[in-house]
Design an enzyme around this catalytic site. Structure first.
Site, PDB file in Angstrom:
ATOM      1  N   ASP A 153      -5.621   1.315   9.048  1.00  0.00           N
ATOM      2  CA  ASP A 153      -5.598   2.155   7.845  1.00  0.00           C
ATOM      3  C   ASP A 153      -6.221   3.532   8.062  1.00  0.00           C
ATOM      4  O   ASP A 153      -7.162   3.920   7.367  1.00  0.00           O
ATOM      5  CB  ASP A 153      -6.310   1.457   6.673  1.00  0.00           C
ATOM      6  CG  ASP A 153      -5.739   0.094   6.364  1.00  0.00           C
ATOM      7  OD1 ASP A 153      -4.638  -0.202   6.847  1.00  0.00           O
ATOM      8  OD2 ASP A 153      -6.395  -0.675   5.638  1.00  0.00           O
ATOM      9  N   ASP A 212       0.796  -1.226   0.000  1.00  0.00           N
ATOM     10  CA  ASP A 212       0.000   0.000   0.000  1.00  0.00           C
ATOM     11  C   ASP A 212       0.834   1.283   0.000  1.00  0.00           C
ATOM     12  O   ASP A 212       1.750   1.430   0.816  1.00  0.00           O
ATOM     13  CB  ASP A 212      -0.885   0.061   1.246  1.00  0.00           C
ATOM     14  CG  ASP A 212      -1.715  -1.181   1.451  1.00  0.00           C
ATOM     15  OD1 ASP A 212      -1.753  -2.029   0.547  1.00  0.00           O
ATOM     16  OD2 ASP A 212      -2.332  -1.302   2.529  1.00  0.00           O
ATOM     17  N   SER A 243      -0.477   0.617   7.363  1.00  0.00           N
ATOM     18  CA  SER A 243      -0.869   1.766   6.549  1.00  0.00           C
ATOM     19  C   SER A 243      -1.434   2.914   7.377  1.00  0.00           C
ATOM     20  O   SER A 243      -2.002   2.720   8.451  1.00  0.00           O
ATOM     21  CB  SER A 243      -1.891   1.334   5.496  1.00  0.00           C
ATOM     22  OG  SER A 243      -1.274   0.555   4.501  1.00  0.00           O
TER      23      SER A 243
END
Length: 533
Positions: A179, A50, A111
């Site tokens: 995230d 990512d 992330s």
């Protein structure tokens, strides 16, 4: 007094990831690999997935890209770091030392995102730090049996970070909560934050006055659930040909894509600083290719919306035949909303801000008003090959009765001849179904025969326009060693796919061919360019 808030969007997941033991990091490596993309970012060595923390430094005039990074292997594994690269034009990238790392080898810096804390709401900065370089990262700290949201700040413009001493800033006692995306909400003078609560398949939206203390404002859940939500993003996107905009919620799923594996979906709606309400429950996809996941947008962009994604798929990312690196990003794209058949649709395009003057045009083929037949194909005759091409084609479909099965034309991407053979992939259009397609199957090459490497994909499109009663379509494509990005009808639909030719082979020339004896397609404009970094 105006309350200053941060808005955070977080997805709340169930995956098992492998473990790779730590070793020393050596970034010195030969970068002459035959199938390494030239203008799509790849790490010099190791594994990338990512993209994280994308932002533009207005003072240094520099784009920053962080990414999930395992420098110790070409597969996902812990310890996992934030890698870092910068660019002044989004195609020439300089890779830097690791930006943020875990405390222990069985942990990972997962992330997250970056916000520029112009007003020093966090209290991390003093007047000596340029307001455009007051960088705060918020990320998921993955430790055994727990995922928390932590923050770190940078005093040198995003190259090194100091972790906040009172981390975590959000802990919901979950091992599937990650995230985070933080953004400044200008209308409400606030920062918003969202995260994915994966196990419960929902997006949680938080607010904060100082980036340290967070309050849950609302939840969001819709669309394809797949096995898990992830990489949620909430951003205001301009509507073409107007002074209006709408909020768009982006979120990723993996697995669960209709094509298999991972994909990004989006929802158009309204956001009041606390809650996102979609206009409808319809699921729309950001990119309908197989290799576009974990979409991120750049913060601090002065005009419009600019974003990129991880150009791979979790079904086979750790098996692709590249070495000593694995994975690339897509190119950065400009995003707008456009009314298509009275419905707002996200559009994506690459323009001059992404393919700047510093990209060298080595050679060019240009034709107009060509009526394509099986006796009159178009073929490039470029003297050399960099493996980097783009093509821009506008065509109309003539009203002819043709034999069944002879209703299409193909664009062939051919390798150089090596060991008495040429490898090819093809993009095409079938007029009988108004269908664009790609076929990335390559005979006698092992990897494209992998079970989940879907080799044939297609997309139905309404015409871009009509010339009297004749349908008009457009296609822009960019080919870079082992990746092809396609933009149909001025970006109404985008499709990103990787492909892998035989060892030593890479794109060398382009042909446009058809089986029809009578002209069914009139190519109003054809421009094919060989490019170099």
């Amino acid at each position: 007094m105006v309350q200053v808030l941060s808005v955070l969007v977080i997805p709340l997941l169930t995956l098992f990831f492998g473990y790779v033991a730590s070793s020393s990091i050596d970034l010195s490596v030969d970068t002459s690999e035959y199938n390494r993309p030239l203008i799509h970012f790849t790490p010099e060595k190791g594994w990338m997935n990512d993209p994280n923390g994308l932002f533009y430094d207005k003072t240094a005039k520099l784009w920053h890209l962080y990414f999930q990074y395992n420098p110790n292997a070409t597969a996902w594994g812990q310890p996992l770091y934030w890698g870092h690269a910068t660019s002044n034009d989004l195609v020439h990238w300089d890779e830097h030392e690791i930006a943020i790392g875990p405390e222990h080898d069985n942990e990972g810096i997962f992330s997250g995102s970056i916000v520029v804390d112009h007003n020093n709401t966090s209290g991390f900065f003093n007047s000596s730090i340029d307001p455009n370089q007051r960088i705060v990262a918020i990320y998921t700290n993955n430790i055994p049996d727990l995922q928390t949201q932590d923050i770190a700040f940078s005093l040198d413009g995003g190259y090194t970070f100091t972790k906040y001493e009172n981390n975590p800033v959000i802990d919901v006692s979950s091992n599937q909560f990650r995230d985070p995306k933080v953004f400044w909400h200008e209308r409400f003078k606030s920062m918003d934050h969202g995260c994915s609560e994966i196990a419960r398949v929902k997006i949680q939206i938080f607010g904060s006055a100082n980036l340290k203390n967070w309050v849950l404002n609302s939840n969001f859940s819709s669309g394809y659930y797949g096995n898990q939500y992830g990489m949620s993003r909430l951003i205001e996107v301009p509507i073409e040909n107007s002074d209006k905009s709408k909020w768009v919620m982006f979120l990723a799923i993996n697995p669960g894509s209709p094509l298999g594996g991972s994909i990004n979906q989006y929802f158009v709606g309204d956001f009041d600083g606390f809650q996102f309400v979609p206009d409808d429950s319809q699921t729309r996809f950001v990119d309908i290719g197989k290799d576009f996941y974990a979409f991120q947008t750049f913060s601090e962009v002065e005009h419009g919306v600019l974003g990129l994604a991880w150009a791979s798929n979790w079904q086979y990312a750790d098996q692709v035949p590249t070495n000593p690196w694995r994975s690339s990003t897509s190119l950065a794209r400009n995003y707008t909303l456009r009314y298509v058949i009275q419905m707002l649709k996200l559009t994506a395009n690459i323009d001059k801000s992404v393919l700047p003057d510093s990209i060298n045009v080595v050679d060019k083929l240009k034709k107009k008003n060509v009526k394509l037949t099986n006796k009159k194909p178009i073929k490039t005759n470029f003297k050399g090959s960099t493996g980097l091409f783009d093509f821009n084609i506008t065509f109309k479909v003539l009203n002819l009765n043709v034999s069944p099965g002879k209703t299409h034309f193909d664009i062939l991407i051919n390798s150089q001849e090596l060991n008495s053979s040429v490898d090819s992939i093809k993009i095409g259009f079938d007029s009988s179904q108004s269908l664009f397609y790609i076929d990335r199957h390559i005979p006698n090459v092992e990897f494209p025969r992998k079970q989940f490497f879907t080799d044939k994909l297609a997309a139905y499109l309404e015409p871009l326009d009509y010339d009297q009663d004749l349908r008009v379509f457009s296609l822009y494509g960019i080919v870079d060693k082992n990746i092809i990005e396609l933009y149909f009808n001025d970006g109404t639909v985008a499709m990103t796919n990787t492909f892998f030719m035989g060892e030593g082979k890479y794109p060398h020339d382009i042909q446009i061919v058809t089986d029809t004896e009578e002209p069914l397609f009139e190519l109003e404009s054809v421009i094919i360019r060989e490019l170099n970094k």
